[in-house]
Every structure is written in structure tokens, then in C-alpha cells.
Scaffold this motif. Sequence first.
Motif, PDB file in Angstrom:
ATOM      1  N   ARG A 199       0.826  -1.205   0.000  1.00  0.00           N
ATOM      2  CA  ARG A 199       0.000   0.000   0.000  1.00  0.00           C
ATOM      3  C   ARG A 199       0.857   1.250   0.000  1.00  0.00           C
ATOM      4  N   SER A 200       0.293   2.301  -0.572  1.00  0.00           N
ATOM      5  CA  SER A 200       0.997   3.567  -0.702  1.00  0.00           C
ATOM      6  C   SER A 200       1.410   4.123   0.658  1.00  0.00           C
ATOM      7  N   GLU A 201       0.526   4.035   1.646  1.00  0.00           N
ATOM      8  CA  GLU A 201       0.829   4.593   2.972  1.00  0.00           C
ATOM      9  C   GLU A 201       1.976   3.841   3.633  1.00  0.00           C
ATOM     10  N   VAL A 202       2.041   2.549   3.407  1.00  0.00           N
ATOM     11  CA  VAL A 202       3.133   1.750   3.968  1.00  0.00           C
ATOM     12  C   VAL A 202       4.453   2.161   3.318  1.00  0.00           C
ATOM     13  N   ARG A 203       4.440   2.338   1.991  1.00  0.00           N
ATOM     14  CA  ARG A 203       5.657   2.748   1.292  1.00  0.00           C
ATOM     15  C   ARG A 203       6.126   4.116   1.765  1.00  0.00           C
ATOM     16  N   LYS A 204       5.194   5.039   1.990  1.00  0.00           N
ATOM     17  CA  LYS A 204       5.560   6.389   2.409  1.00  0.00           C
ATOM     18  C   LYS A 204       6.108   6.427   3.826  1.00  0.00           C
ATOM     19  N   SER A 205       5.783   5.431   4.624  1.00  0.00           N
ATOM     20  CA  SER A 205       6.234   5.445   6.021  1.00  0.00           C
ATOM     21  C   SER A 205       7.516   4.629   6.235  1.00  0.00           C
ATOM     22  N   MET A 206       8.045   4.045   5.177  1.00  0.00           N
ATOM     23  CA  MET A 206       9.282   3.260   5.314  1.00  0.00           C
ATOM     24  C   MET A 206      10.483   4.188   5.497  1.00  0.00           C
ATOM     25  N   PRO A 207      11.274   3.981   6.536  1.00  0.00           N
ATOM     26  CA  PRO A 207      12.456   4.834   6.775  1.00  0.00           C
ATOM     27  C   PRO A 207      13.604   4.453   5.841  1.00  0.00           C
ATOM     28  N   LEU A 208      13.852   5.290   4.848  1.00  0.00           N
ATOM     29  CA  LEU A 208      14.847   4.970   3.831  1.00  0.00           C
ATOM     30  C   LEU A 208      15.931   6.023   3.657  1.00  0.00           C
TER      31      LEU A 208
ATOM     32  N   PHE B 111       7.763  17.104  15.728  1.00  0.00           N
ATOM     33  CA  PHE B 111       7.061  17.114  14.440  1.00  0.00           C
ATOM     34  C   PHE B 111       7.328  15.845  13.645  1.00  0.00           C
ATOM     35  N   ILE B 112       8.542  15.319  13.750  1.00  0.00           N
ATOM     36  CA  ILE B 112       8.910  14.086  13.062  1.00  0.00           C
ATOM     37  C   ILE B 112       9.595  13.161  14.050  1.00  0.00           C
ATOM     38  N   THR B 113       9.554  11.879  13.746  1.00  0.00           N
ATOM     39  CA  THR B 113      10.232  10.888  14.569  1.00  0.00           C
ATOM     40  C   THR B 113      10.918   9.900  13.637  1.00  0.00           C
ATOM     41  N   PRO B 114      12.098  10.252  13.144  1.00  0.00           N
ATOM     42  CA  PRO B 114      12.783   9.341  12.233  1.00  0.00           C
ATOM     43  C   PRO B 114      13.203   8.054  12.949  1.00  0.00           C
ATOM     44  N   ALA B 115      13.267   6.984  12.169  1.00  0.00           N
ATOM     45  CA  ALA B 115      13.746   5.713  12.714  1.00  0.00           C
ATOM     46  C   ALA B 115      15.254   5.816  12.927  1.00  0.00           C
ATOM     47  N   ARG B 116      15.780   4.901  13.714  1.00  0.00           N
ATOM     48  CA  ARG B 116      17.231   4.864  13.969  1.00  0.00           C
ATOM     49  C   ARG B 116      17.777   3.509  13.551  1.00  0.00           C
ATOM     50  N   THR B 117      18.958   3.540  12.954  1.00  0.00           N
ATOM     51  CA  THR B 117      19.637   2.293  12.589  1.00  0.00           C
ATOM     52  C   THR B 117      20.330   1.733  13.818  1.00  0.00           C
ATOM     53  N   ALA B 118      20.943   0.565  13.649  1.00  0.00           N
ATOM     54  CA  ALA B 118      21.704  -0.038  14.754  1.00  0.00           C
ATOM     55  C   ALA B 118      22.846   0.877  15.175  1.00  0.00           C
ATOM     56  N   GLY B 119      23.375   1.651  14.235  1.00  0.00           N
ATOM     57  CA  GLY B 119      24.449   2.598  14.538  1.00  0.00           C
ATOM     58  C   GLY B 119      23.922   3.951  14.984  1.00  0.00           C
ATOM     59  N   ASN B 120      22.628   4.053  15.264  1.00  0.00           N
ATOM     60  CA  ASN B 120      21.953   5.255  15.762  1.00  0.00           C
ATOM     61  C   ASN B 120      21.861   6.384  14.723  1.00  0.00           C
ATOM     62  N   GLN B 121      21.952   6.055  13.439  1.00  0.00           N
ATOM     63  CA  GLN B 121      21.756   7.071  12.408  1.00  0.00           C
ATOM     64  C   GLN B 121      20.271   7.235  12.133  1.00  0.00           C
ATOM     65  N   ARG B 122      19.875   8.468  11.852  1.00  0.00           N
ATOM     66  CA  ARG B 122      18.488   8.748  11.534  1.00  0.00           C
ATOM     67  C   ARG B 122      18.166   8.259  10.122  1.00  0.00           C
TER      68      ARG B 122
ATOM     69  N   PHE C 247      14.846   8.667   7.517  1.00  0.00           N
ATOM     70  CA  PHE C 247      13.600   9.397   7.343  1.00  0.00           C
ATOM     71  C   PHE C 247      12.715   8.731   6.302  1.00  0.00           C
ATOM     72  N   SER C 248      11.423   8.831   6.503  1.00  0.00           N
ATOM     73  CA  SER C 248      10.449   8.328   5.542  1.00  0.00           C
ATOM     74  C   SER C 248       9.998   9.471   4.641  1.00  0.00           C
ATOM     75  N   LEU C 249       9.276   9.127   3.595  1.00  0.00           N
ATOM     76  CA  LEU C 249       8.702  10.164   2.726  1.00  0.00           C
ATOM     77  C   LEU C 249       7.683  11.014   3.496  1.00  0.00           C
ATOM     78  N   ASN C 250       6.986  10.396   4.452  1.00  0.00           N
ATOM     79  CA  ASN C 250       6.060  11.170   5.296  1.00  0.00           C
ATOM     80  C   ASN C 250       6.809  12.218   6.106  1.00  0.00           C
ATOM     81  N   ASP C 251       7.968  11.846   6.637  1.00  0.00           N
ATOM     82  CA  ASP C 251       8.797  12.807   7.382  1.00  0.00           C
ATOM     83  C   ASP C 251       9.202  13.972   6.487  1.00  0.00           C
ATOM     84  N   VAL C 252       9.591  13.658   5.257  1.00  0.00           N
ATOM     85  CA  VAL C 252      10.001  14.699   4.312  1.00  0.00           C
ATOM     86  C   VAL C 252       8.820  15.619   3.995  1.00  0.00           C
TER      87      VAL C 252
END
Length: 121
Positions: free
Chosen positions: A2-11, A36-47, A49-54
Motif C-alpha cells: 500500500r501507498s501509505e506503507v511505502r511512504k512510512s518506510m524509513p529509507l 514534528f517528526i520521529t525518524p527511525a534509527r539504525t543499529a548505529g543510531n543514524q536517523r 527518514f520516511s517520505l512522510n517525514d520529508v
Amino acid sequence: MRSEVRKSMPLLSISVVMQLTDLTARQIRYYEEQGFITPARTAGNQRKFSLNDVDILFDIKDLVDDQMNMASVRKIFAMRAQQKQEEQDNEALRRMMREEHLRAQRLKTTSIRQGDLSRFY
């Protein structure tokens, strides 16, 4: 997918988001601190962002560019969230009423709500 799922994927990394939005890393981190945004974090603690965040960052940037202060931006986002919640509630109510109506049709009866509402028609 779904489009909403794709937009929320942290890439996207912060450097890509900086290029897309023309915001500085400090501005992006500030908007994160403000909730306002809550980006996901990688194992190395890097942010990441999803398309929704953008999209949210673009909205904030547009409002700030229009001379809005952060308090006004917060109010606008709160009103949008409230409106979205009301739309979701209304859609849930419509879905429930539709299902109840279909169930009543299958059973060849009237629904309880239909009987209650009939006095208003």
C-alpha cells in the motif's frame, strides 16, 4: 504494498533529506526535538527518514517561510491532526453503519439504529 506503507518506510539519510528540503541538519534535528517528526534509527543510531517525514518537513518549511512562528506551526499541525482524527472517526462510524445495514438486509430485519433513527425522517 500500500501507498501509505511505502511512504512510512524509513529509507532516507539526513544528508539526502537536507538536499531534498534545503534545510540544515540543525533545523531537521530541531523539528525532531519539537516532536514534528520521529525518524527511525539504525543499529548505529543514524536517523532514517520516511517520505512522510520529508512531507512534514516541507510543510514546516513552507509555513516558516510564510513568516509563521513555531507556536503557530504547532497550532496548525494540531488542528490538522484533530481534523484527521475526526475524519477517521466519521469513516469508522460510516463503516459500522454500512455493515449493520448489510447485516440487517441479510437477516431481512431492520437494524436497531435504523429503528431509532426512523423517527427523525
